[in-house]
Enzyme design. Structure first.
Site, PDB file in Angstrom:
ATOM      1  N   PRO A   1      56.585  56.215  -6.353  1.00  0.00           N
ATOM      2  CA  PRO A   1      55.813  57.410  -6.743  1.00  0.00           C
ATOM      3  C   PRO A   1      55.744  58.450  -5.622  1.00  0.00           C
ATOM      4  O   PRO A   1      55.393  59.591  -5.864  1.00  0.00           O
ATOM      5  CB  PRO A   1      54.410  56.860  -7.048  1.00  0.00           C
ATOM      6  CG  PRO A   1      54.549  55.394  -7.172  1.00  0.00           C
ATOM      7  CD  PRO A   1      55.753  54.994  -6.373  1.00  0.00           C
TER       8      PRO A   1
ATOM      9  N   GLU B   1      51.961  45.949  -5.102  1.00  0.00           N
ATOM     10  CA  GLU B   1      51.404  47.149  -4.473  1.00  0.00           C
ATOM     11  C   GLU B   1      52.498  48.055  -3.922  1.00  0.00           C
ATOM     12  O   GLU B   1      52.244  49.195  -3.557  1.00  0.00           O
ATOM     13  CB  GLU B   1      50.453  46.774  -3.333  1.00  0.00           C
ATOM     14  CG  GLU B   1      49.096  46.272  -3.784  1.00  0.00           C
ATOM     15  CD  GLU B   1      48.356  47.263  -4.669  1.00  0.00           C
ATOM     16  OE1 GLU B   1      48.269  48.447  -4.296  1.00  0.00           O
ATOM     17  OE2 GLU B   1      47.872  46.836  -5.735  1.00  0.00           O
TER      18      GLU B   1
ATOM     19  N   ARG C   1      75.233  59.594 -18.085  1.00  0.00           N
ATOM     20  CA  ARG C   1      75.589  60.603 -19.097  1.00  0.00           C
ATOM     21  C   ARG C   1      76.445  61.721 -18.528  1.00  0.00           C
ATOM     22  O   ARG C   1      77.150  62.400 -19.255  1.00  0.00           O
ATOM     23  CB  ARG C   1      74.329  61.235 -19.693  1.00  0.00           C
ATOM     24  CG  ARG C   1      73.488  60.323 -20.528  1.00  0.00           C
ATOM     25  CD  ARG C   1      72.250  61.056 -21.016  1.00  0.00           C
ATOM     26  NE  ARG C   1      72.572  62.189 -21.877  1.00  0.00           N
ATOM     27  CZ  ARG C   1      72.915  62.084 -23.152  1.00  0.00           C
ATOM     28  NH1 ARG C   1      72.970  60.907 -23.720  1.00  0.00           N
ATOM     29  NH2 ARG C   1      73.208  63.159 -23.853  1.00  0.00           N
TER      30      ARG C   1
ATOM     31  N   ASP D   1      72.938  69.798 -23.632  1.00  0.00           N
ATOM     32  CA  ASP D   1      71.646  69.113 -23.490  1.00  0.00           C
ATOM     33  C   ASP D   1      70.628  69.979 -22.760  1.00  0.00           C
ATOM     34  O   ASP D   1      70.989  70.836 -21.962  1.00  0.00           O
ATOM     35  CB  ASP D   1      71.813  67.816 -22.670  1.00  0.00           C
ATOM     36  CG  ASP D   1      72.253  66.650 -23.532  1.00  0.00           C
ATOM     37  OD1 ASP D   1      72.158  66.743 -24.765  1.00  0.00           O
ATOM     38  OD2 ASP D   1      72.691  65.644 -22.942  1.00  0.00           O
TER      39      ASP D   1
END
Ligand code: SAH
Length: 252
Positions: free
Chosen positions: A89, A116, A154, A169
Protein backbone atom coordinates in the site's frame (compact mmCIF):
# COMPACT_ATOMS: atom_id res chain seq x y z
CA UNK A 1 7.66 -11.91 -21.05
CA UNK A 2 8.16 -13.73 -17.80
CA UNK A 3 6.81 -13.09 -14.30
CA UNK A 4 8.01 -14.87 -11.16
CA UNK A 5 5.62 -14.36 -8.27
CA UNK A 6 6.87 -15.15 -4.78
CA UNK A 7 4.01 -16.01 -2.45
CA UNK A 8 2.96 -18.23 0.43
CA UNK A 9 -0.18 -19.07 -1.59
CA UNK A 10 1.04 -20.25 -5.02
CA UNK A 11 -2.20 -22.10 -5.68
CA UNK A 12 -4.16 -18.87 -5.35
CA UNK A 13 -2.04 -17.35 -8.11
CA UNK A 14 -2.14 -20.47 -10.29
CA UNK A 15 -5.92 -20.71 -10.05
CA UNK A 16 -6.33 -17.25 -11.55
CA UNK A 17 -3.78 -18.00 -14.28
CA UNK A 18 -5.75 -21.04 -15.36
CA UNK A 19 -8.65 -19.10 -16.90
CA UNK A 20 -9.30 -16.79 -19.80
CA UNK A 21 -6.86 -14.63 -21.71
CA UNK A 22 -3.95 -15.25 -19.31
CA UNK A 23 -4.34 -19.03 -19.54
CA UNK A 24 -4.38 -18.84 -23.33
CA UNK A 25 -1.30 -16.63 -23.46
CA UNK A 26 0.57 -18.98 -21.14
CA UNK A 27 -0.46 -22.01 -23.18
CA UNK A 28 0.80 -20.35 -26.35
CA UNK A 29 4.07 -19.36 -24.66
CA UNK A 30 3.58 -15.64 -25.24
CA UNK A 31 3.68 -15.26 -21.47
CA UNK A 32 5.33 -17.27 -18.71
CA UNK A 33 4.19 -16.89 -15.13
CA UNK A 34 5.66 -18.96 -12.35
CA UNK A 35 4.32 -18.86 -8.80
CA UNK A 36 7.05 -19.71 -6.30
CA UNK A 37 6.19 -21.02 -2.89
CA UNK A 38 8.01 -18.90 -0.32
CA UNK A 39 8.09 -21.90 2.04
CA UNK A 40 10.43 -23.71 -0.32
CA UNK A 41 13.07 -21.16 0.56
CA UNK A 42 12.97 -21.81 4.29
CA UNK A 43 15.41 -24.09 6.09
CA UNK A 44 13.71 -25.08 9.31
CA UNK A 45 11.50 -28.11 9.78
CA UNK A 46 8.35 -26.00 10.15
CA UNK A 47 9.08 -24.02 6.99
CA UNK A 48 8.64 -20.76 8.91
CA UNK A 49 8.10 -17.65 6.80
CA UNK A 50 6.96 -15.21 9.50
CA UNK A 51 7.93 -14.02 12.95
CA UNK A 52 6.81 -11.54 15.61
CA UNK A 53 7.56 -7.84 15.07
CA UNK A 54 10.54 -6.27 16.79
CA UNK A 55 9.25 -3.64 19.18
CA UNK A 56 6.05 -5.54 19.80
CA UNK A 57 2.57 -4.91 18.51
CA UNK A 58 -0.01 -7.01 16.72
CA UNK A 59 0.42 -9.50 13.90
CA UNK A 60 3.30 -11.24 12.22
CA UNK A 61 5.91 -10.07 9.73
CA UNK A 62 7.38 -11.96 6.77
CA UNK A 63 11.02 -12.81 7.43
CA UNK A 64 13.66 -11.48 5.06
CA UNK A 65 15.75 -14.64 4.44
CA UNK A 66 13.25 -16.71 2.43
CA UNK A 67 12.44 -13.73 0.17
CA UNK A 68 16.13 -13.05 -0.52
CA UNK A 69 16.66 -16.77 -1.22
CA UNK A 70 13.66 -16.89 -3.55
CA UNK A 71 15.01 -14.00 -5.62
CA UNK A 72 18.47 -15.60 -5.67
CA UNK A 73 16.91 -18.81 -6.99
CA UNK A 74 15.09 -16.86 -9.71
CA UNK A 75 18.38 -15.14 -10.66
CA UNK A 76 20.14 -18.47 -10.94
CA UNK A 77 17.43 -20.20 -12.91
CA UNK A 78 16.31 -17.54 -15.37
CA UNK A 79 18.67 -14.59 -14.93
CA UNK A 80 18.29 -11.34 -13.03
CA UNK A 81 14.82 -9.81 -13.17
CA UNK A 82 14.79 -6.28 -14.64
CA UNK A 83 12.36 -5.25 -11.94
CA UNK A 84 11.76 -6.71 -8.49
CA UNK A 85 8.38 -5.35 -7.50
CA UNK A 86 7.21 -5.29 -3.92
CA UNK A 87 3.43 -4.94 -3.84
CA UNK A 88 2.53 -2.68 -0.96
CA UNK A 89 0.00 0.00 0.00
CA UNK A 90 3.02 2.32 0.33
CA UNK A 91 3.96 2.00 -3.32
CA UNK A 92 3.44 4.21 -6.32
CA UNK A 93 -0.11 3.87 -7.61
CA UNK A 94 -0.49 1.36 -10.44
CA UNK A 95 -1.86 2.91 -13.66
CA UNK A 96 -2.16 1.98 -17.33
CA UNK A 97 1.04 3.96 -17.94
CA UNK A 98 2.84 1.87 -15.30
CA UNK A 99 1.49 -1.28 -16.95
CA UNK A 100 2.93 -0.05 -20.25
CA UNK A 101 6.32 0.55 -18.67
CA UNK A 102 6.44 -2.97 -17.19
CA UNK A 103 5.26 -4.48 -20.50
CA UNK A 104 8.48 -3.28 -22.11
CA UNK A 105 10.53 -5.53 -19.79
CA UNK A 106 11.31 -9.23 -20.29
CA UNK A 107 11.58 -10.47 -16.73
CA UNK A 108 9.75 -9.16 -13.69
CA UNK A 109 9.62 -10.63 -10.19
CA UNK A 110 6.79 -9.75 -7.81
CA UNK A 111 7.04 -10.24 -4.05
CA UNK A 112 3.73 -10.70 -2.21
CA UNK A 113 3.39 -9.61 1.39
CA UNK A 114 1.07 -11.14 3.98
CA UNK A 115 0.16 -10.48 7.62
CA UNK A 116 1.34 -7.05 8.85
CA UNK A 117 3.76 -6.84 5.96
CA UNK A 118 7.35 -7.68 5.09
CA UNK A 119 10.58 -7.01 6.97
CA UNK A 120 11.55 -3.56 5.69
CA UNK A 121 15.03 -4.70 4.66
CA UNK A 122 13.36 -6.43 1.71
CA UNK A 123 12.11 -3.04 0.51
CA UNK A 124 15.45 -1.36 1.19
CA UNK A 125 17.84 -3.97 -0.15
CA UNK A 126 16.02 -6.32 -2.49
CA UNK A 127 13.05 -4.68 -4.22
CA UNK A 128 13.72 -2.27 -7.05
CA UNK A 129 10.28 -0.69 -6.79
CA UNK A 130 7.06 -0.68 -4.78
CA UNK A 131 3.62 -0.69 -6.39
CA UNK A 132 0.21 -0.17 -4.79
CA UNK A 133 -2.95 -1.07 -6.68
CA UNK A 134 -5.06 1.47 -4.79
CA UNK A 135 -5.82 3.15 -1.50
CA UNK A 136 -7.21 0.20 0.40
CA UNK A 137 -5.62 -2.63 2.36
CA UNK A 138 -5.85 -6.24 1.22
CA UNK A 139 -4.84 -9.30 3.20
CA UNK A 140 -2.02 -10.18 0.86
CA UNK A 141 -0.06 -9.30 -2.25
CA UNK A 142 -1.45 -12.12 -4.41
CA UNK A 143 -4.43 -10.19 -5.81
CA UNK A 144 -2.27 -7.09 -6.49
CA UNK A 145 0.31 -9.30 -8.24
CA UNK A 146 -2.43 -10.80 -10.40
CA UNK A 147 -3.84 -7.36 -11.17
CA UNK A 148 -0.40 -6.27 -12.38
CA UNK A 149 0.21 -9.44 -14.44
CA UNK A 150 -3.22 -9.18 -16.07
CA UNK A 151 -2.95 -5.48 -16.97
CA UNK A 152 0.62 -5.88 -18.26
CA UNK A 153 -0.10 -9.07 -20.21
CA UNK A 154 -2.93 -7.38 -22.16
CA UNK A 155 -0.31 -5.01 -23.57
CA UNK A 156 1.99 -7.74 -24.85
CA UNK A 157 1.41 -8.23 -28.58
CA UNK A 158 -0.44 -11.48 -29.22
CA UNK A 159 -2.01 -11.84 -25.78
CA UNK A 160 -5.37 -10.21 -26.53
CA UNK A 161 -6.59 -11.58 -29.87
CA UNK A 162 -7.55 -8.21 -31.35
CA UNK A 163 -4.95 -5.46 -30.99
CA UNK A 164 -7.55 -2.80 -31.81
CA UNK A 165 -9.49 -3.83 -28.75
CA UNK A 166 -6.53 -2.96 -26.50
CA UNK A 167 -5.88 0.32 -28.33
CA UNK A 168 -9.49 1.35 -27.67
CA UNK A 169 -9.55 0.36 -24.01
CA UNK A 170 -10.08 2.97 -21.33
CA UNK A 171 -6.89 4.90 -20.38
CA UNK A 172 -4.93 3.68 -23.42
CA UNK A 173 -5.00 7.19 -24.91
CA UNK A 174 -6.16 9.02 -21.83
CA UNK A 175 -9.87 8.54 -22.56
CA UNK A 176 -12.53 6.29 -21.10
CA UNK A 177 -13.90 3.75 -23.58
CA UNK A 178 -17.24 4.45 -25.33
CA UNK A 179 -20.32 2.39 -24.31
CA UNK A 180 -20.80 -1.01 -25.95
CA UNK A 181 -24.03 -2.72 -27.00
CA UNK A 182 -24.90 -6.09 -28.48
CA UNK A 183 -28.04 -7.89 -29.64
CA UNK A 184 -30.96 -7.64 -29.20
CA UNK A 185 -31.50 -4.14 -30.64
CA UNK A 186 -34.44 -3.79 -28.28
CA UNK A 187 -34.34 -5.38 -24.85
CA UNK A 188 -37.32 -4.86 -22.49
CA UNK A 189 -38.23 -1.69 -24.38
CA UNK A 190 -34.69 -0.29 -24.06
CA UNK A 191 -33.26 0.39 -27.47
CA UNK A 192 -29.70 0.46 -28.69
CA UNK A 193 -28.79 4.01 -29.87
CA UNK A 194 -30.10 4.45 -33.44
CA UNK A 195 -26.76 5.46 -34.88
CA UNK A 196 -25.23 2.06 -34.04
CA UNK A 197 -27.77 0.21 -36.19
CA UNK A 198 -27.70 2.84 -38.96
CA UNK A 199 -24.78 1.28 -40.85
CA UNK A 200 -23.13 4.73 -41.26
CA UNK A 201 -19.56 3.99 -40.32
CA UNK A 202 -18.49 7.63 -40.26
CA UNK A 203 -21.34 8.57 -37.97
CA UNK A 204 -20.73 5.59 -35.73
CA UNK A 205 -17.08 6.53 -35.39
CA UNK A 206 -17.95 10.12 -34.53
CA UNK A 207 -20.67 9.04 -32.07
CA UNK A 208 -18.21 6.77 -30.29
CA UNK A 209 -15.60 9.48 -30.08
CA UNK A 210 -18.19 11.90 -28.72
CA UNK A 211 -19.38 9.37 -26.13
CA UNK A 212 -15.82 8.62 -25.01
CA UNK A 213 -15.00 12.32 -24.74
CA UNK A 214 -18.23 13.22 -22.97
CA UNK A 215 -17.86 10.38 -20.51
CA UNK A 216 -14.28 11.39 -19.79
CA UNK A 217 -15.19 15.08 -19.48
CA UNK A 218 -17.96 14.32 -16.99
CA UNK A 219 -16.40 11.49 -14.99
CA UNK A 220 -12.64 11.95 -15.29
CA UNK A 221 -11.73 15.40 -16.59
CA UNK A 222 -8.29 14.91 -15.01
CA UNK A 223 -7.50 12.37 -17.75
CA UNK A 224 -8.03 14.92 -20.54
CA UNK A 225 -4.94 16.89 -19.52
CA UNK A 226 -2.64 14.24 -21.00
CA UNK A 227 -5.03 12.70 -23.55
CA UNK A 228 -3.75 12.18 -27.09
CA UNK A 229 -6.62 13.48 -29.23
CA UNK A 230 -6.86 13.49 -33.02
CA UNK A 231 -8.20 16.53 -34.89
CA UNK A 232 -11.77 15.25 -34.93
CA UNK A 233 -11.68 14.54 -31.19
CA UNK A 234 -10.25 17.99 -30.45
CA UNK A 235 -13.13 19.49 -32.43
CA UNK A 236 -15.74 17.38 -30.58
CA UNK A 237 -14.20 18.27 -27.24
CA UNK A 238 -14.41 21.98 -28.10
CA UNK A 239 -18.11 21.53 -28.93
CA UNK A 240 -18.73 19.70 -25.67
CA UNK A 241 -16.97 22.39 -23.65
CA UNK A 242 -18.93 25.14 -25.45
CA UNK A 243 -22.18 23.28 -24.73
CA UNK A 244 -21.18 22.99 -21.09
CA UNK A 245 -20.38 26.69 -20.90
CA UNK A 246 -23.69 27.49 -22.59
CA UNK A 247 -25.56 25.38 -20.07
CA UNK A 248 -23.76 27.09 -17.18
CA UNK A 249 -24.69 30.53 -18.58
CA UNK A 250 -28.29 29.41 -19.02
CA UNK A 251 -28.46 28.83 -15.29
CA UNK A 252 -27.23 32.34 -14.38
N1 SAH B 1 0.26 -3.23 7.61
C1 SAH B 1 0.33 -2.90 6.21
C2 SAH B 1 -0.65 -3.71 5.36
C3 SAH B 1 -0.26 -5.14 5.19
S1 SAH B 1 -1.37 -5.97 4.16
C4 SAH B 1 -0.03 -1.43 6.05
O1 SAH B 1 -0.91 -0.96 6.76
O2 SAH B 1 0.53 -0.77 5.16
C5 SAH B 1 -0.44 -7.39 3.71
C6 SAH B 1 0.18 -7.35 2.33
O3 SAH B 1 -0.82 -7.22 1.35
C7 SAH B 1 1.14 -6.21 2.07
O4 SAH B 1 2.42 -6.52 2.54
C8 SAH B 1 1.11 -6.11 0.55
O5 SAH B 1 2.00 -7.03 -0.04
C9 SAH B 1 -0.31 -6.53 0.23
N2 SAH B 1 -1.20 -5.39 -0.05
C10 SAH B 1 -2.24 -5.00 0.71
N3 SAH B 1 -2.87 -3.95 0.18
C11 SAH B 1 -2.23 -3.66 -0.98
C12 SAH B 1 -2.40 -2.66 -1.99
N4 SAH B 1 -3.35 -1.75 -1.93
N5 SAH B 1 -1.54 -2.68 -3.05
C13 SAH B 1 -0.56 -3.59 -3.12
N6 SAH B 1 -0.34 -4.53 -2.18
C14 SAH B 1 -1.16 -4.58 -1.13
Amino acid sequence: MRFDIVTIFPRMVEAALGEGILARAIQRNVLTVRARDLREFTEDRHRTVDDVPYGGGPGMVLKPEPLFKAVEAIREEVGAPQAIVLVSPHGRRFTQAEAGRLASLDRVAILCGRYEGIDDRVREQLATEEISIGDYVLSGGELPALVIVDAVARLIPGVVGDEDSVAGDSFSRGLLDYPHYTRPAEFREWKVPDVLVSGHHGEIRRWRKRQALELTLVRRPDLLVDAELDVEEQEILRELMEAKKGAAHGRD
